[in-house]
Design an enzyme around this catalytic site. Sequence first.
Site, short mmCIF file in Angstrom:
data_model
loop_
_atom_site.label_atom_id
_atom_site.label_comp_id
_atom_site.label_asym_id
_atom_site.label_seq_id
_atom_site.Cartn_x
_atom_site.Cartn_y
_atom_site.Cartn_z
N ARG A 53 0.85 -1.19 0.00
CA ARG A 53 0.00 0.00 0.00
C ARG A 53 0.88 1.23 0.00
NH1 ARG A 53 -4.96 1.38 0.60
NH2 ARG A 53 -5.61 -0.75 1.04
N GLY A 99 2.12 11.01 4.51
CA GLY A 99 1.85 12.16 3.66
C GLY A 99 0.81 11.82 2.60
N THR A 142 -3.60 4.70 -0.28
CA THR A 142 -4.51 5.48 0.56
C THR A 142 -4.24 6.94 0.25
OG1 THR A 142 -4.40 3.81 2.28
CG2 THR A 142 -5.30 5.93 2.92
N SER A 151 -9.74 9.03 1.85
CA SER A 151 -10.07 9.54 3.18
C SER A 151 -11.00 10.73 3.05
CB SER A 151 -8.78 9.97 3.90
OG SER A 151 -7.91 8.87 3.93
N LYS A 206 -12.61 1.98 -0.95
CA LYS A 206 -13.00 2.17 0.46
C LYS A 206 -12.91 3.64 0.82
CE LYS A 206 -11.12 -2.37 1.67
NZ LYS A 206 -10.13 -3.09 2.46
N ASP A 221 9.64 37.00 49.03
CA ASP A 221 10.75 37.76 49.61
C ASP A 221 10.26 39.11 50.14
OD1 ASP A 221 13.51 38.03 50.18
OD2 ASP A 221 13.68 39.43 48.49
N1 LIG Z 1 -3.52 -0.27 14.69
C1 LIG Z 1 -3.27 -0.09 13.41
N2 LIG Z 1 -4.14 0.59 12.68
C2 LIG Z 1 -3.88 0.72 11.38
C3 LIG Z 1 -2.74 0.20 10.78
N3 LIG Z 1 -2.76 0.51 9.46
C4 LIG Z 1 -3.87 1.20 9.27
N4 LIG Z 1 -4.55 1.32 10.41
C5 LIG Z 1 -5.83 1.97 10.64
O1 LIG Z 1 -6.56 1.82 9.45
C6 LIG Z 1 -6.95 3.10 8.99
C7 LIG Z 1 -7.06 3.08 7.50
O2 LIG Z 1 -5.80 2.86 6.93
P1 LIG Z 1 -5.59 2.55 5.42
O3 LIG Z 1 -4.40 3.29 4.97
O4 LIG Z 1 -6.83 2.79 4.67
O5 LIG Z 1 -5.18 1.02 5.38
P2 LIG Z 1 -5.90 -0.36 5.74
O6 LIG Z 1 -7.06 -0.18 6.63
O7 LIG Z 1 -4.84 -1.25 6.16
O8 LIG Z 1 -6.42 -0.76 4.33
P3 LIG Z 1 -6.90 -2.17 3.79
O9 LIG Z 1 -5.71 -2.73 3.16
O10 LIG Z 1 -7.92 -1.78 2.82
O11 LIG Z 1 -7.43 -2.98 4.92
C8 LIG Z 1 -5.91 4.05 9.57
O12 LIG Z 1 -6.43 5.31 9.71
C9 LIG Z 1 -5.66 3.42 10.89
O13 LIG Z 1 -6.69 3.82 11.78
C10 LIG Z 1 -1.86 -0.51 11.60
O14 LIG Z 1 -0.84 -1.01 11.15
N5 LIG Z 1 -2.16 -0.63 12.90
C1 LIG Z 2 -1.91 9.22 7.32
S1 LIG Z 2 -3.04 9.11 6.00
C2 LIG Z 2 -1.98 9.06 4.63
C3 LIG Z 2 -2.67 8.95 3.31
C4 LIG Z 2 -3.47 10.14 2.83
N1 LIG Z 2 -2.86 11.38 3.02
C5 LIG Z 2 -4.87 10.11 3.40
O1 LIG Z 2 -5.20 10.96 4.20
O2 LIG Z 2 -5.62 9.22 3.03
C6 LIG Z 2 -3.66 7.45 6.12
C7 LIG Z 2 -4.92 7.30 6.91
O3 LIG Z 2 -4.66 7.57 8.27
C8 LIG Z 2 -5.78 8.19 8.83
N2 LIG Z 2 -5.37 8.91 10.04
C9 LIG Z 2 -4.48 9.92 10.15
N3 LIG Z 2 -4.38 10.33 11.43
C10 LIG Z 2 -5.23 9.56 12.14
C11 LIG Z 2 -5.59 9.49 13.51
N4 LIG Z 2 -5.05 10.31 14.40
N5 LIG Z 2 -6.49 8.57 13.89
C12 LIG Z 2 -7.04 7.73 12.99
N6 LIG Z 2 -6.74 7.73 11.69
C13 LIG Z 2 -5.85 8.64 11.26
C14 LIG Z 2 -6.24 9.10 7.73
O4 LIG Z 2 -7.57 9.49 7.87
C15 LIG Z 2 -6.05 8.24 6.51
O5 LIG Z 2 -7.21 7.50 6.25
S1 SF4 Z 3 -4.59 12.39 7.05
FE1 SF4 Z 3 -4.87 14.44 6.23
S2 SF4 Z 3 -3.08 15.63 6.86
FE2 SF4 Z 3 -2.64 13.46 7.20
S3 SF4 Z 3 -1.53 12.87 5.41
FE3 SF4 Z 3 -3.67 12.35 5.04
S4 SF4 Z 3 -4.59 14.15 4.09
FE4 SF4 Z 3 -2.61 14.75 4.91
#
Ligand SMILES: Nc1nc2c(ncn2[C@@H]2O[C@H](COP(=O)(O)OP(=O)(O)OP(=O)(O)O)[C@@H](O)[C@H]2O)c(=O)[nH]1
Ligand SMILES: C[S@@+](CC[C@H](N)C(=O)[O-])C[C@H]1O[C@@H](n2cnc3c(N)ncnc32)[C@H](O)[C@@H]1O
Ligand code: SF4
Length: 606
Positions: A115, A119, A148, A172, A210, A575
Amino acid sequence: MIISAYRHQFHRLSTCASSISAPNLYTSASEVKRAAHAKLDFIDSIRPFSGALVDSYNRRHDYLRISLTEKCNLRCFYCMPEEGIQLSPSEKILTDEEILRLAKLFVQSGVTKIRLTGGEPTIRKGIANIISGLNDLRPDGLKSIAMTSNGLALHRQLPNLVENGLTHLNLSLDTLDPFKFEFMAKRPGLDAVLKTLNIALQSPRLQKVKLNVVVVKGLNDSEVPDFVEMTRDQPVSVRFIEFMPFTGNKWNKFKMVPSSDLLKTISERHSGVVRISDDANDTARSWKIPGYRGEFGFISSMSDHFCSTCNRLRITSDGQIKVCLFDAKEISLRDEMRKGASDSEILRIIGQAVHGKEEKHLQMEDIDVVSNRPMILIGGPAIIYPTVLSTQNSYAFTRNLKVRMKQPRLIRNFYSSAIQHFSSLTHLDRQGRAAMVDVSEKLVTKRSATAIGRIYIPKRAYDLINTSYPSEPHSINASPTGEAETKVIRKGDTLTVAQLAAIMGSKKTSDLIPLCHPLPLTNVKVNLTCEAIEQPQGTWKYSVVCHASVDCEGKTGVEMEALTAVSVGLLTVWDMLKAVAGKEMIISEIMVSKKSGGRSGDFSRT
Ligand SMILES: Nc1nc2c(ncn2[C@@H]2O[C@H](COP(=O)(O)OP(=O)(O)OP(=O)(O)O)[C@@H](O)[C@H]2O)c(=O)[nH]1
Ligand SMILES: C[S@@+](CC[C@H](N)C(=O)[O-])C[C@H]1O[C@@H](n2cnc3c(N)ncnc32)[C@H](O)[C@@H]1O
Ligand code: SF4
Ligand code: SF4
């Protein structure tokens, strides 16, 4: 090699099955496809899985997340500070070739899903080439090339990325309200994301699309039913994600909505909600409303974690391997590659990292006190382990690793919590020795902090300073001749002296506190006021309250300067009053009440 060649052939057979006429042996294209898949599964079953990707809890890591960049075009408050973050110099970021080299090594060792994330991955130049390079790894066993993205700048690029081999997209989107979008992401963009979603849903070559929705209490939790409604006509999988803590992201457990609460709300509206099956390693638990085209699910990282089935590893954009999202330890694969390490040496380092992976993340109560890179995997890592190929310290690391693998759980947990303490105490180095934080690489930004504190004083002292001319004057050095007019303690005397002392004190902070950096303060405001507080029993407590606000343009925060100002101010009140108040005074409740600027984000004590 042979397996790989077979795989390649069968893969081609499988993907072409719907477009070619069926060979004699089979009666339909779908049979061709089914047979090809059966062969692929067989090849997978005999394909070796490298021990380097199996941890000490026997979890097989076949899912690799690669961060392509630290940069982002949004500023989601739960993920990134509004002023942005300190970016790594570009030469520290992995090149396309380094990414593809690591990807190949992981795939040949057993990874089947990659994946791309960040950023924001779509703003990396050359992302199409990276996807195309990953696509070439299919014969080696790569099945999914996923991404993502926030979708903001994706609608134009998406068809090309899919053409190059992208198979899965997670978008997202936290709100369907344009104003709330701008509030949460600090930039407008709802329409652009919805446009990307539509294009994605119409792309036949993209497998399941998704939608990730981070749910924050009082902010977007009321929109959960609207997101569920999207699944009525669209084949989308909406996932409600529990808000997770990362360094400086303003997490608190009351802002997190447990998935069970959301399910209850949804079930109250839709009586027939049914649970549907998930893949073994899925983060989400999925549900569906009968008759709806899409589905929804919950990613309960906080309330009901899924660590026991964890199959994920991460590579940060600056080339560190991170074995767990909530573990601050990282090892640089980039440095080893750039030192000329061979693939087998790199795999050995990966193996060390994987074997050190903890069983699960901390409980929700503890997790917010552990410092960790934010979700976007940026900024200075809390701990970087030396690798076995490098310095003398590496021996200590290997030894620790053995301890971690062989000793009972109790010792492992103790060890891990010791590391977590070191990682959160920024003035201790890895050995626990005092060390100044190196801020040379940090950006200069505007920093402000306000501290407050109080000194409790007896009524007789309070009366002296609360009015300019007290009815019963007390002299500082009571003289037998009683020159009350000149010797009386006046409000002006005490509070003005304390105010000046506080200002001077804040400027001297780095001389007084050993590991504080000297900072060029641009403003110090101190205010002292008298405050009488009525107690429940009807009695009164008398005090002087000191507020100090400090500003600077600098690389590190000014809360120590504000706290020093308050402390020195209150000591000066002591003081000035000691002649009349003696030892009855108590200095207390010194605290930071507000802070802004810097990576750790804004703070305000309510
Ligand atoms: N605890 C934990 N949460 C994760 C991890 N990777 C992703 N997540 C959670 O899953 C959310 C969605 O992440 P995505 O980047 O869409 O990846 P994913 O859920 O692994 O995606 P799929 O491959 O479709 O299952 C993030 O915001 C986190 O809340 C992980 O390694 N550990
Ligand atoms: C860090 S982002 C990177 C990819 C891309 N910029 C995006 O926002 O989809 C990956 C995922 O982490 C989730 N994420 C970031 N900060 C988080 C937090 N504090 N709690 C739960 N999910 C979070 C975002 O909503 C996103 O779905
Ligand atoms: S969750 Fe928002 S601020 Fe964080 S990397 Fe994704 S788009 Fe950027
Ligand atoms: S918290 Fe760590 S162990 Fe648990 S699922 Fe996430 S990455 Fe895996």
